[in-house]
Design an enzyme around this catalytic site. Structure first.
Site, PDB file in Angstrom:
ATOM      1  N   ARG A 261       0.839  -1.203   0.000  1.00  0.00           N
ATOM      2  CA  ARG A 261       0.000   0.000   0.000  1.00  0.00           C
ATOM      3  C   ARG A 261       0.869   1.246   0.000  1.00  0.00           C
ATOM      4  O   ARG A 261       1.863   1.311   0.714  1.00  0.00           O
ATOM      5  CB  ARG A 261      -0.900   0.013   1.247  1.00  0.00           C
ATOM      6  CG  ARG A 261      -1.845  -1.163   1.246  1.00  0.00           C
ATOM      7  CD  ARG A 261      -2.821  -1.120   2.398  1.00  0.00           C
ATOM      8  NE  ARG A 261      -3.640  -2.336   2.368  1.00  0.00           N
ATOM      9  CZ  ARG A 261      -4.545  -2.656   3.281  1.00  0.00           C
ATOM     10  NH1 ARG A 261      -4.758  -1.829   4.291  1.00  0.00           N
ATOM     11  NH2 ARG A 261      -5.232  -3.757   3.175  1.00  0.00           N
ATOM     12  N   ARG A 276       2.618   0.834  10.279  1.00  0.00           N
ATOM     13  CA  ARG A 276       2.141   1.217   8.951  1.00  0.00           C
ATOM     14  C   ARG A 276       3.286   1.127   7.952  1.00  0.00           C
ATOM     15  O   ARG A 276       4.146   1.994   7.900  1.00  0.00           O
ATOM     16  CB  ARG A 276       1.582   2.646   9.008  1.00  0.00           C
ATOM     17  CG  ARG A 276       0.690   3.037   7.850  1.00  0.00           C
ATOM     18  CD  ARG A 276       0.108   4.420   8.045  1.00  0.00           C
ATOM     19  NE  ARG A 276      -0.773   4.504   9.206  1.00  0.00           N
ATOM     20  CZ  ARG A 276      -2.055   4.155   9.196  1.00  0.00           C
ATOM     21  NH1 ARG A 276      -2.608   3.746   8.075  1.00  0.00           N
ATOM     22  NH2 ARG A 276      -2.784   4.234  10.293  1.00  0.00           N
ATOM     23  N   GLU A 348      -6.113  -1.292  15.498  1.00  0.00           N
ATOM     24  CA  GLU A 348      -6.735  -2.214  14.545  1.00  0.00           C
ATOM     25  C   GLU A 348      -5.760  -3.316  14.131  1.00  0.00           C
ATOM     26  O   GLU A 348      -4.621  -3.066  13.773  1.00  0.00           O
ATOM     27  CB  GLU A 348      -7.177  -1.440  13.294  1.00  0.00           C
ATOM     28  CG  GLU A 348      -7.784  -2.347  12.241  1.00  0.00           C
ATOM     29  CD  GLU A 348      -8.098  -1.597  10.943  1.00  0.00           C
ATOM     30  OE1 GLU A 348      -8.115  -0.351  10.956  1.00  0.00           O
ATOM     31  OE2 GLU A 348      -8.314  -2.274   9.923  1.00  0.00           O
ATOM     32  N   SER A 351     -10.064  -6.556  10.271  1.00  0.00           N
ATOM     33  CA  SER A 351     -11.253  -5.845   9.841  1.00  0.00           C
ATOM     34  C   SER A 351     -12.073  -6.813   9.007  1.00  0.00           C
ATOM     35  O   SER A 351     -11.589  -7.340   8.020  1.00  0.00           O
ATOM     36  CB  SER A 351     -10.828  -4.632   9.008  1.00  0.00           C
ATOM     37  OG  SER A 351     -11.948  -3.865   8.657  1.00  0.00           O
ATOM     38  N   ARG A 389       1.331  -6.645  12.591  1.00  0.00           N
ATOM     39  CA  ARG A 389       0.725  -6.061  13.785  1.00  0.00           C
ATOM     40  C   ARG A 389       0.549  -7.109  14.883  1.00  0.00           C
ATOM     41  O   ARG A 389       0.584  -6.780  16.067  1.00  0.00           O
ATOM     42  CB  ARG A 389      -0.611  -5.406  13.439  1.00  0.00           C
ATOM     43  CG  ARG A 389      -0.401  -4.129  12.630  1.00  0.00           C
ATOM     44  CD  ARG A 389      -1.660  -3.311  12.473  1.00  0.00           C
ATOM     45  NE  ARG A 389      -1.372  -2.132  11.661  1.00  0.00           N
ATOM     46  CZ  ARG A 389      -2.270  -1.203  11.338  1.00  0.00           C
ATOM     47  NH1 ARG A 389      -3.529  -1.330  11.753  1.00  0.00           N
ATOM     48  NH2 ARG A 389      -1.927  -0.169  10.599  1.00  0.00           N
TER      49      ARG A 389
END
Length: 415
Positions: A261, A276, A348, A351, A389
């Site tokens: 990403r 991130r 988070e 999801s 994560r």
RNA sequence: CGGGGGAUGGCUGAGUGGUCGAAAGCGGCGGUCUUGAAAACCGUUGUAGCGCAAGCUACCCAGGGUUCGAAUCCCUGUCCCCCGGCCA
């Protein structure tokens, strides 16, 4: 893609639902008008085509009977011109319609709470008490540094910022987690799948990343190919343009892939550590279901990811996203947020979304129902989990006073 | 990346300008027969849009073009297969 027929026939309720996501109503009115314009144009065109077809058929007859063709030829020539004009007009309207419709997000489910951003999300429940320490817990980048698990500088040297390298036990744990997660999901009935990490634009359109979110993707130069931002794209698109049989459903798949990403809109956020990154591992769940069973499967997916966290001893909470905070394609999303004692907050880590028929309409994934009618499936996706994560969560939750990190029991067989 | 061949309905496969949405076979579904099944026989069997319906329109990889008319002719693109090169 939203259902344009529904927009046309139930404008008020559709607009009300989309207003919760911040979609401008005048835009929807335009869309509806375009749709109606398209219908009217198509009708005119088809009438003209029917006439042309009928007259063309006469040519053979006239020739056989030796009749004069000149009158017929003139009629047909005039009509041909009209068809070309109508066709042109229709194409323009259709293109505009498609462009605008493709940029409209999915309708939120009725039970999705109102709200603008993450502050309006609703915590549903907490699982496991936040870990307590008799010392000041450190953040993961400190632990990573002191244990030699992550090499931040060299990752950046090799690629650029927001890339890193895992070393030694860090790398081994990453691999162990991937294997553990895949096995865990397989025991819950998810088929393990391996997929391309590069996909074409049709696939990205199918799951809703294109055309609107091209800026978030890494594109291969000179090709209409992109690095995947999530395994959701290749997994869901495995069945693009297919008509599935009822017996095949529900399809439950799990896959590990790297994800890429650009994080274009995240300048300055989470710049320390590996929260991130431009590249990260994720184990994904994707399900394709009949509409009647998607709610049930959604719960299964949430439970699967949550139980996985529990099995690793990681405290977390379930959060129901509000209408304004959901992703473009989702009708309903539950995030799982893991407790990070170093940061002292929930972050988070998973999801899970039900997109209902939003992606299915774009990707043309259908099934034959009991009346042998083709109907759109529902597609669902969820992370199970973001591996990087999870590694962070283990570091922060399993840290010892001396800075060492314990290994969760569940992972021991994998090391 | 170089040379050659292809792309037709769930599958195999015919079709080279005029009722072709498309032969035939296989498969699927329904039925007859049978105690049941198989075999045999009969019927049926693509998708989408518009319409109350009859029906009309579009789709034979995709996009353009020629023509009154294209699955069929022309151009471009994509993908697949074979041979060669390179390669984990």
């Amino acid at each position: 893609m939203i259902d344009l027929k529904q927009l046309e026939q139930s404008f008020e309720s559709t607009a009300t639902a989309l207003r919760r996501r911040g979609v401008d109503e005048t835009k929807l009115a335009d869309l509806k008008q375009l749709f109606e314009e398209k219908k009217a144009l198509r009708q005119k065109l088809e009438t003209a085509q029917a006439e042309q077809n009928a007259k063309s058929r006469l040519f053979g007859e006239y020739k056989r009977e030796g009749k004069d063709l000149s009158a017929l030829q003139a009629e047909v020539a005039a009509n041909k011109k009209r068809i070309a004009e109508l066709n042109e007009a229709l194409k323009r309207v259709e293109e505009r319609l498609l462009n605008e419709a493709a940029a409209v997000p999915n309708l939120p489910d009725p039970d999705v709470p109102d709200g603008e951003d993450e502050n309006d999300n609703v915590e549903l429940k907490r699982v496991l008490e936040p870990t307590t320490f008799d010392f000041q817990p450190k953040e993961h980048w400190e632990l990573a540094e002191s244990n030699g698990w992550i090499d931040f500088e060299r990752g950046v040297k090799v690629a650029k910022s927001r890339f890193s390298s895992l070393r030694g036990m860090g790398a081994r744990l990453e691999r162990a987690l991937i294997n553990y997660m895949l096995d865990f999901n397989r025991k819950r009935g998810f088929e393990e799948v391996w997929v391309p990490a590069i996909v074409n634009d049709a696939s990205l359109y199918g799951t809703g990343q294109l055309p609107k979110f091209a800026d978030d993707l890494f594109k291969i130069e000179g090709e209409e190919l992109y690095l995947i931002p999530t395994a959701e794209v290749p997994l869901t698109n495995l069945y693009r343009d297919e008509i599935l049989s009822r017996e095949q459903l529900p399809l439950k798949m799990t896959a590990h892939t790297p994800c890429f990403r650009k994080e274009a809109g995240s300048a300055g956020r989470d710049t320390r550590g590996i929260i991130r990154q431009h590249q990260f591992d994720k184990v994904e769940l994707v399900c394709i279901t009949r509409p009647e069973e998607s709610d049930r499967v959604f719960e299964e997916m949430v439970a699967c990811a949550s139980d996985l966290l529990t099995s690793l001893g990681l405290p977390h909470r379930h959060v129901l996203l509000c209408a304004g905070d959901m992703g473009f394609s989702a009708a309903k999303t539950i995030d799982l947020e893991v407790w990070l004692p170093g940061q002292g907050c929930y972050r988070e880590i998973s999801s899970v979304s039900n997109t209902r028929d939003f992606q299915a309409r774009r990707a043309k994934i259908r099934f034959k129902d009991e009346n042998r009618k083709n109907r759109l499936v529902h597609t669902l996706n969820g992370s199970s989990l973001a591996v990087g994560r999870t590694l962070i969560a283990i570091m922060e939750n399993y840290q010892q006073k001396d800075g060492a990190i314990a290994v969760p029991d569940a992972l021991k067989p994998y090391l």
